[in-house]
Scaffold this motif. Sequence first.
Motif, PDB file in Angstrom:
ATOM      1  N   UNK A   1      -1.833  -4.972  -5.697  1.00 39.12           N
ATOM      2  CA  UNK A   1      -0.833  -5.761  -6.427  1.00 39.12           C
ATOM      3  C   UNK A   1       0.523  -5.158  -6.113  1.00 39.12           C
ATOM      4  N   UNK A   2       1.487  -5.994  -5.830  1.00 39.25           N
ATOM      5  CA  UNK A   2       2.825  -5.514  -5.530  1.00 39.25           C
ATOM      6  C   UNK A   2       3.526  -4.984  -6.765  1.00 39.25           C
ATOM      7  N   UNK A   3       4.445  -4.072  -6.547  1.00 42.97           N
ATOM      8  CA  UNK A   3       5.274  -3.532  -7.620  1.00 42.97           C
ATOM      9  C   UNK A   3       6.462  -4.459  -7.808  1.00 42.97           C
ATOM     10  N   UNK A   4       6.621  -4.981  -9.003  1.00 43.75           N
ATOM     11  CA  UNK A   4       7.750  -5.865  -9.287  1.00 43.75           C
ATOM     12  C   UNK A   4       9.038  -5.044  -9.391  1.00 43.75           C
ATOM     13  N   UNK A   5      10.134  -5.684  -9.103  1.00 40.98           N
ATOM     14  CA  UNK A   5      11.428  -4.992  -9.154  1.00 40.98           C
ATOM     15  C   UNK A   5      11.672  -4.431 -10.552  1.00 40.98           C
ATOM     16  N   UNK A   6      11.395  -5.212 -11.583  1.00 42.12           N
ATOM     17  CA  UNK A   6      11.615  -4.726 -12.947  1.00 42.12           C
ATOM     18  C   UNK A   6      10.757  -3.497 -13.240  1.00 42.12           C
ATOM     19  N   UNK A   7       9.537  -3.461 -12.683  1.00 41.29           N
ATOM     20  CA  UNK A   7       8.662  -2.306 -12.869  1.00 41.29           C
ATOM     21  C   UNK A   7       9.192  -1.097 -12.103  1.00 41.29           C
ATOM     22  N   UNK A   8       9.734  -1.322 -10.912  1.00 43.33           N
ATOM     23  CA  UNK A   8      10.312  -0.229 -10.129  1.00 43.33           C
ATOM     24  C   UNK A   8      11.506   0.369 -10.874  1.00 43.33           C
TER      25      UNK A   8
ATOM     26  N   UNK B   1      -1.355   7.540 -19.938  1.00 40.67           N
ATOM     27  CA  UNK B   1      -0.071   8.012 -20.459  1.00 40.67           C
ATOM     28  C   UNK B   1       1.079   7.159 -19.928  1.00 40.67           C
ATOM     29  N   UNK B   2       1.007   6.799 -18.654  1.00 35.72           N
ATOM     30  CA  UNK B   2       2.061   5.973 -18.074  1.00 35.72           C
ATOM     31  C   UNK B   2       2.088   4.605 -18.736  1.00 35.72           C
TER      32      UNK B   2
ATOM     33  N   UNK C   1      -5.265  -0.663 -15.605  1.00 35.28           N
ATOM     34  CA  UNK C   1      -5.863  -1.302 -14.427  1.00 35.28           C
ATOM     35  C   UNK C   1      -4.795  -1.913 -13.525  1.00 35.28           C
ATOM     36  N   UNK C   2      -3.722  -2.428 -14.106  1.00 35.12           N
ATOM     37  CA  UNK C   2      -2.620  -2.942 -13.289  1.00 35.12           C
ATOM     38  C   UNK C   2      -1.933  -1.808 -12.536  1.00 35.12           C
TER      39      UNK C   2
ATOM     40  N   UNK D   1       0.841  -1.199   0.000  1.00 33.53           N
ATOM     41  CA  UNK D   1       0.000   0.000   0.000  1.00 33.53           C
ATOM     42  C   UNK D   1       0.878   1.252   0.000  1.00 33.53           C
ATOM     43  N   UNK D   2       1.913   1.268   0.823  1.00 33.26           N
ATOM     44  CA  UNK D   2       2.801   2.428   0.889  1.00 33.26           C
ATOM     45  C   UNK D   2       3.560   2.632  -0.416  1.00 33.26           C
ATOM     46  N   UNK D   3       4.051   1.550  -1.000  1.00 35.78           N
ATOM     47  CA  UNK D   3       4.764   1.656  -2.278  1.00 35.78           C
ATOM     48  C   UNK D   3       3.809   2.128  -3.361  1.00 35.78           C
ATOM     49  N   UNK D   4       2.604   1.590  -3.376  1.00 32.12           N
ATOM     50  CA  UNK D   4       1.601   2.015  -4.351  1.00 32.12           C
ATOM     51  C   UNK D   4       1.281   3.496  -4.225  1.00 32.12           C
ATOM     52  N   UNK D   5       1.202   3.982  -2.990  1.00 34.35           N
ATOM     53  CA  UNK D   5       0.938   5.405  -2.771  1.00 34.35           C
ATOM     54  C   UNK D   5       2.076   6.254  -3.327  1.00 34.35           C
TER      55      UNK D   5
END
Length: 132
Positions: free
Chosen positions: A78-85, A53-54, A68-69, A34-38
Amino acid sequence: MTTAAELEEFFATNQRKLEADREAAAEKYRQLDVEIGARVRKLREDRRVSRKELAAGLALSGHDLSESSIADIERGARGLRVSEAVLLGNIFGVPISYFVEQTDDIDRAKAAELLAVAEHLRERAARLLGED
């Protein structure tokens, strides 16, 4: 001497403790999502980039992440994957540590760079979507 009943009680008590610890750890990691998503949402909104746009910008980088993802990540569903970060960090010009740092402060000079990157991303996304 320990009886079978005492052993059963001991194991049952420890099993309950282990389950409680597991649930507490799981909740801690859900809260982290939740914190990472924020932080993802704040970064995107601060740069005035829509989810559409993103998603288009990510597609330009060869990464298929739907609107939606992105919304799921921002909600912490949904967690943020390392590759996405790594990719988001590259797009917005922040280190991947931005997503997990203890502080929300970003250097002002870096913020100016991020705005320039976001504008470039918006322009590329508009061209890709044919919205010149």
